[in-house]
Design an enzyme around this catalytic site. Structure first.
Site, PDB file in Angstrom:
ATOM      1  N   LYS A 268       7.828  10.461   3.766  1.00  0.00           N
ATOM      2  CA  LYS A 268       8.056   9.439   2.741  1.00  0.00           C
ATOM      3  C   LYS A 268       9.460   9.590   2.161  1.00  0.00           C
ATOM      4  O   LYS A 268       9.904  10.692   1.879  1.00  0.00           O
ATOM      5  CB  LYS A 268       7.012   9.551   1.617  1.00  0.00           C
ATOM      6  N   GLU A 353     -12.906   4.143  -4.674  1.00  0.00           N
ATOM      7  CA  GLU A 353     -13.369   3.682  -5.985  1.00  0.00           C
ATOM      8  C   GLU A 353     -14.886   3.619  -6.080  1.00  0.00           C
ATOM      9  O   GLU A 353     -15.463   3.913  -7.142  1.00  0.00           O
ATOM     10  CB  GLU A 353     -12.761   2.305  -6.291  1.00  0.00           C
ATOM     11  N   ARG A 381     -13.277  -3.235  -6.489  1.00  0.00           N
ATOM     12  CA  ARG A 381     -13.849  -2.699  -5.258  1.00  0.00           C
ATOM     13  C   ARG A 381     -15.191  -2.008  -5.499  1.00  0.00           C
ATOM     14  O   ARG A 381     -15.925  -1.731  -4.549  1.00  0.00           O
ATOM     15  CB  ARG A 381     -12.863  -1.702  -4.635  1.00  0.00           C
TER      16      ARG A 381
END
Length: 613
Positions: A268, A353, A381
């Protein structure tokens, strides 16, 4: 293009991404990490025929630049400009719109099935990060794809996991062996021979034993056994910044008429030292100085997230039953300080979630006071878990929904405008919205003392700069707060959360037009303060509700339903977000677009009062 030309192009793309995100903000570190991966994919596949689905879409800036959007890339995340995520309406090369994690493999499998049924047979590629694999949907899709044996290609973009050199080298060697045509032919010939033996049971047993030996050896040295068990051929890991290596493996997977997962290791923030050093800081970033990496921050009061963070730590100090749960966002939700103070009472479940909510339900059933801190857009979600596992059992779980309302440049996939509507329909749920950061602290302390489900929703960004009381005042549960009361008022405005300050401004503008207005801080969307709503409705000519949420099913709907049920005749004006998805832009621009500014509210009330509407 030649390899040197592709490497030069990678440097140019990286510079364009860096320059644009420094000026506009955006998801920098993920997109810098996938430049070479994107180039390798686009140089091997023809995505005017083939399809690519990017999970979440944080890493898709290079894809946008390569697919006809380079000249407009400077408009990234600006109103009317390019979105920060892949979007079907923006480009035919965006095969599927994304923004939430763990969806790519499901979508890609669906696209592949569509291709086969239409007999077009384009290759479909899903690119998913290791973080998104913590979401259950990703494994549901892997399981189904492996069962169907479709020719799906999944790229696992691993930018966190560290692979030791010896394991990686051996894994690359095994990938070479498994890709070799002779190996594939030998494997099939061996299986066919075993199945053709006169005593089929013996042949099957030998074949099963051979597979057991192969998988046993591989499981000891190769990190991809779980994917093999799900029905995928696992290849890798491959250096995600080595264009030639990726081109080679992408080109050769065409020999495999089965599900394939290629493990690609990336960094990243690749190519920009500040982002490589602090990838979390530069994951989603505002404007910054490209030369130094310093993020521009205007002097401002503490954010709602910061106030929540401090308040939760204080709650936990006095109540040892308080625990905190996040879904892969300890910093974004403000739980990092809690994790440092109470590590045994902090739980990061990853991008999961649904699990977070049911985990909290189990904790609450066991006598704890779980606080689930999740962005409003992501709590969508876990609707079934909220309804079935928390509210049906009336368990004392506290949902702290950050980024409620319009969040600005992240756009339609990230606005938290539906929470009031979908939570309000659930029995036993209580919904609160603070008018300022001090009231947020009060609400959290009050919620911890309750024995039923509570959701507190608050906006992104800075608070109003009010004094935050160390010892919060007690809230009278279910009661709104009259803020401005005028004798003979013609209008009464009930405002929710972030809209309270806007309603007060609107009342000032109305006063300049000789229209007196009462202003009420609703505080509670559920339970609704019906006593105050009824008294105000009977006293004034116009009753107005203002909310930074969808009008369909929201706070204004609750007021309208109550008035209708009581047969109370009142002129009701509802201000909020209409039956449409709101695109990206600055929050100020979007509030103006949705008619949620003091001026727009004032003008609309004046029109109605004067009989013009």
């Amino acid at each position: 293009m030649s390899l040197p030309e592709l490497q030069q192009l990678a440097a140019e793309i990286r510079e364009l991404i860096l320059t644009t995100v420094a000026a506009n903000g955006g998801h920098l570190a993920p997109s810098l990490g996938t430049v070479e991966l994107t180039l390798a994919l686009h140089s091997v596949f023809d995505f005017s025929v083939d399809k690519i689905v990017w999970d979440v879409g944080h890493q898709a800036y290079a894809h946008k630049i390569l697919t006809g959007r380079r000249d407009n890339f400077h408009t990234l995340r600006k109103k009317g400009g390019l979105t920060g995520f892949p979007k079907r309406a923006e480009s035919p090369y965006d095969a599927f719109g994304v923004g939430h994690a763990s969806t790519s493999i499901s979508a890609a499998l669906g696209l592949l099935i569509a291709e086969e049924l239409k007999k077009t047979f384009g290759r479909v590629v899903a690119v998913i990060g290791d973080g998104a694999l913590t979401g259950g949907e990703a494994f549901e899709a892997l399981n189904h794809a492996g069962q169907l044996k479709k020719k799906l290609l999944v790229i696992l973009n691993d930018n966190e996991m560290s692979i030791a050199k010896n394991v990686g080298a051996l894994a690359e060697y095994l990938s070479e062996v498994r890709l070799a045509p002779r190996y594939q032919r030998a494997k099939k010939d061996f299986e066919a021979f075993m199945k053709s033996l006169p005593l089929p049971d013996i042949g099957d047993k030998i074949l099963q034993a051979a597979h057991s030996v192969r998988y046993g050896l591989k499981s000891a040295i190769v990190p991809g056994t779980i994917f093999e068990a799900l029905g995928f051929t696992y290849l890798g890991p491959v250096d995600g910044h080595d264009i030639h290596a990726m081109q080679d493996i992408f080109s050769r997977v065409s020999v495999l008429d089965e599900p394939v997962l290629i493990h690609v290791h990336t960094t990243k923030g690749k190519g920009y030292a500040p982002a490589e050093k602090s990838p979390e800081k530069f994951h989603g970033v505002g404007k910054f100085d490209k030369a130094t990496g310093e993020i521009f921050k205007k002097p401002s009061p503490p954010s709602y997230t910061e106030i929540f963070s401090r308040a939760l730590v204080d709650c936990a100090r006095v109540n040892e039953k308080v625990v905190a749960i996040t879904a892969a966002m300890p910093s974004g939700t403000g739980l990092k300080a809690f994790a440092e103070k109470f590590p045994r009472r902090f739980f990061d479940v990853g991008i999961a979630e649904e699990h977070a909510v049911t985990l909290a339900a189990g904790m609450a059933a066991g006598g704890l006071r779980p606080v689930v801190a999740i962005y409003s857009t992501f709590i969508q979600r876990a609707y079934d878990q909220i309804l079935h596992d928390v509210c049906l059992q009336n368990l004392p779980v506290i949902f702290c929904l950050d980024r409620a309302g319009l969040v600005g440049e992240d756009g339609a996939t990230h606005h938290g405008v539906f929470d009031l509507a979908f939570l309000r329909t659930i029995p036993n749920m209580n919904i609160l919205a603070p008018k300022d950061e001090n009231e947020l602290r009060q609400m959290l302390f009050a919620a911890v003392m309750r024995k039923f489900p509570v959701a507190i929703r608050y906006p992104r960004g800075s608070g109003l700069g009010v004094e935050v009381e160390e010892v919060p005042k007690n809230l009278t549960w279910g009661k709104a707060e009259p803020l401005q009361k005028s004798t003979g008022a013609e209008v009464s405005i009930f405002a929710v959360g972030s809209m309270v300050s806007v309603a007060l401004e609107a009342a000032e503008l109305l006063a300049e037009k000789n229209i007196s207005a009462n202003v009420v801080n609703a505080r509670f969307v559920k339970p609704l303060d019906t006593e105050l709503v009824e008294s105000e409705a009977r006293e004034v000519k116009i009753l107005a509700t203002v909310e930074e949420g969808t009008l369909s099913g929201g706070f204004g709907s609750a007021v309208a339903e109550f008035l209708a049920d009581r047969n109370i005749s009142a002129r009701l004006l509802r201000f909020g977000i209409g039956d449409n998805f709101v695109e990206h832009g600055s929050r100020a621009e979007l509030l103006e677009l949705c008619g949620l500014t003091a001026e727009k509210i004032c003008n609309r009330i004046v029109e109605v009062k004067n009989g013009q509407s």
